[in-house]
Design a protein around this motif. Structure first.
Motif, PDB file in Angstrom:
ATOM      1  N   LYS A 153       0.838  -1.204   0.000  1.00  0.00           N
ATOM      2  CA  LYS A 153       0.000   0.000   0.000  1.00  0.00           C
ATOM      3  C   LYS A 153       0.871   1.252   0.000  1.00  0.00           C
ATOM      4  N   LYS A 159      -3.728  -0.684  -4.280  1.00  0.00           N
ATOM      5  CA  LYS A 159      -4.599   0.486  -4.151  1.00  0.00           C
ATOM      6  C   LYS A 159      -5.673   0.246  -3.081  1.00  0.00           C
ATOM      7  N   GLU A 160      -6.605  -0.634  -3.390  1.00  0.00           N
ATOM      8  CA  GLU A 160      -7.668  -0.963  -2.440  1.00  0.00           C
ATOM      9  C   GLU A 160      -7.544  -2.404  -1.956  1.00  0.00           C
ATOM     10  N   GLU A 161      -7.450  -3.314  -2.908  1.00  0.00           N
ATOM     11  CA  GLU A 161      -7.289  -4.726  -2.575  1.00  0.00           C
ATOM     12  C   GLU A 161      -6.590  -5.423  -3.732  1.00  0.00           C
ATOM     13  N   ASN A 163      -6.114  -8.052  -6.683  1.00  0.00           N
ATOM     14  CA  ASN A 163      -7.099  -8.502  -7.666  1.00  0.00           C
ATOM     15  C   ASN A 163      -7.516  -9.957  -7.488  1.00  0.00           C
ATOM     16  N   LYS A 166     -10.991  -9.680  -6.228  1.00  0.00           N
ATOM     17  CA  LYS A 166     -11.947  -9.238  -7.233  1.00  0.00           C
ATOM     18  C   LYS A 166     -12.321 -10.382  -8.175  1.00  0.00           C
TER      19      LYS A 166
END
Length: 289
Positions: A153, A159-161, A163, A166
């Protein structure tokens, strides 16, 4: 390309710890380099052993990089260990028999393994996934994983999590529709999702990364349907020693097959459905693994 100057400039002004810089150089080198696709494919050629030896012996000059293709030994000896020494004044050890990797020490005196080909980190980093080849020599702990996440991070990789999460969510969305679709319909929906996700990775250009990207997506989106895929690796070497790569994916759907090809068109690799006639044509035209 002068990779040494590029990464030296990127590190300027960064108020990061030595551990964070070590991790940054690992991730960036994964983004900048890719596995040499010729290394295993050349086994199908009469002079395959000679080609492999040439690939093994090739050195990488980070100030004048003329090819981004490397294997485990060239990455360990000439890329990552050199970056550590030249940019961080950090000593490391290249070790391994038959397969080489880097071992270095972090600020907590832990031995860290940097094994870029373990889990295909060249590709995983380009996809924004967690890495498999950067870990403590003795054993991986939850604390180390949390440290890496915080580091990723801070240095801008995460960034957020990752992939991984996702892609898993997309797979789960289709799992929830098992009662709605027939097995054939579900497989077709999953194949469409693989194709959609593949085209979302516009930053990936090299063949070895693209085929690994497809492997990851097929494995994690198709799930139990993955066993229905048959891969056909193909390549062609021209008279001027130029290599052309291709891979056909034949998916068994009930009593028929649906075929896809990863192939270069107008200097860009595409992944799309092809006909049975095209499959036969390419198999006849190109050399199989």
């Amino acid at each position: 390309m002068n990779v040494l100057a590029l990464l030296e400039n990127e590190l300027k002004g960064k108020n990061w710890t030595i551990d964070e810089k070590m991790r940054y150089l690992y991730l960036r080198s994964c983004e900048l380099f890719s596995y040499d696709p010729r290394f295993f494919l050349c086994n199908a050629l009469p002079n395959g052993k000679e080609i492999q030896e040439e690939i093994r012996e090739k050195k990488v000059n980070l100030e004048h990089v003329d090819s981004r293709w490397v294997i485990c030994s060239s990455y360990a000896n000439y890329v990552y260990s050199t970056l550590l020494k030249e940019l961080l004044n950090k000593d490391s050890i290249v070790t391994g028999i038959g397969h080489e990797y880097v071992v270095l020490e972090d600020s907590n005196k832990r031995k860290i393994v940097a094994d870029v080909t373990h889990g295909y980190d060249f590709t995983r980093v380009k996809m924004g996934l967690t890495t498999y080849g950067y870990y403590p020599l003795r054993h991986i702990t939850r604390e180390f994983g949390q440290e890496i996440e915080q580091t990723d991070k801070k240095i801008g990789y995460l960034k957020e999590e990752y992939n991984d999460n996702k892609i898993k969510r997309e797979a789960n969305k289709l799992i929830c529709k098992k009662d709605i679709y027939s097995p054939k319909e579900l497989l077709l929906k999953r194949l469409q999702e693989v194709e959609r996700l593949y085209h979302s990775y516009q930053n990936i250009e090299e063949f070895s990364d693209l085929e690994n990207c497809l492997f990851y997506l097929q494995k994690h989106i198709l799930l139990e349907d993955y066993e229905k895929i048959t891969e056909i690796p193909l390549f062609q070497v021209t008279d001027n020693n130029s290599w052309h790569f291709m891979k056909i994916f034949s998916v068994k759907i009930e009593n028929s097959n649906k075929d896809y090809a990863l192939a270069k068109e107008d200097d860009v690799y595409s992944y799309k459905e092809i006909s049975q006639e095209q499959v036969k044509y390419f198999q006849k035209k190109m050399t199989g693994k």
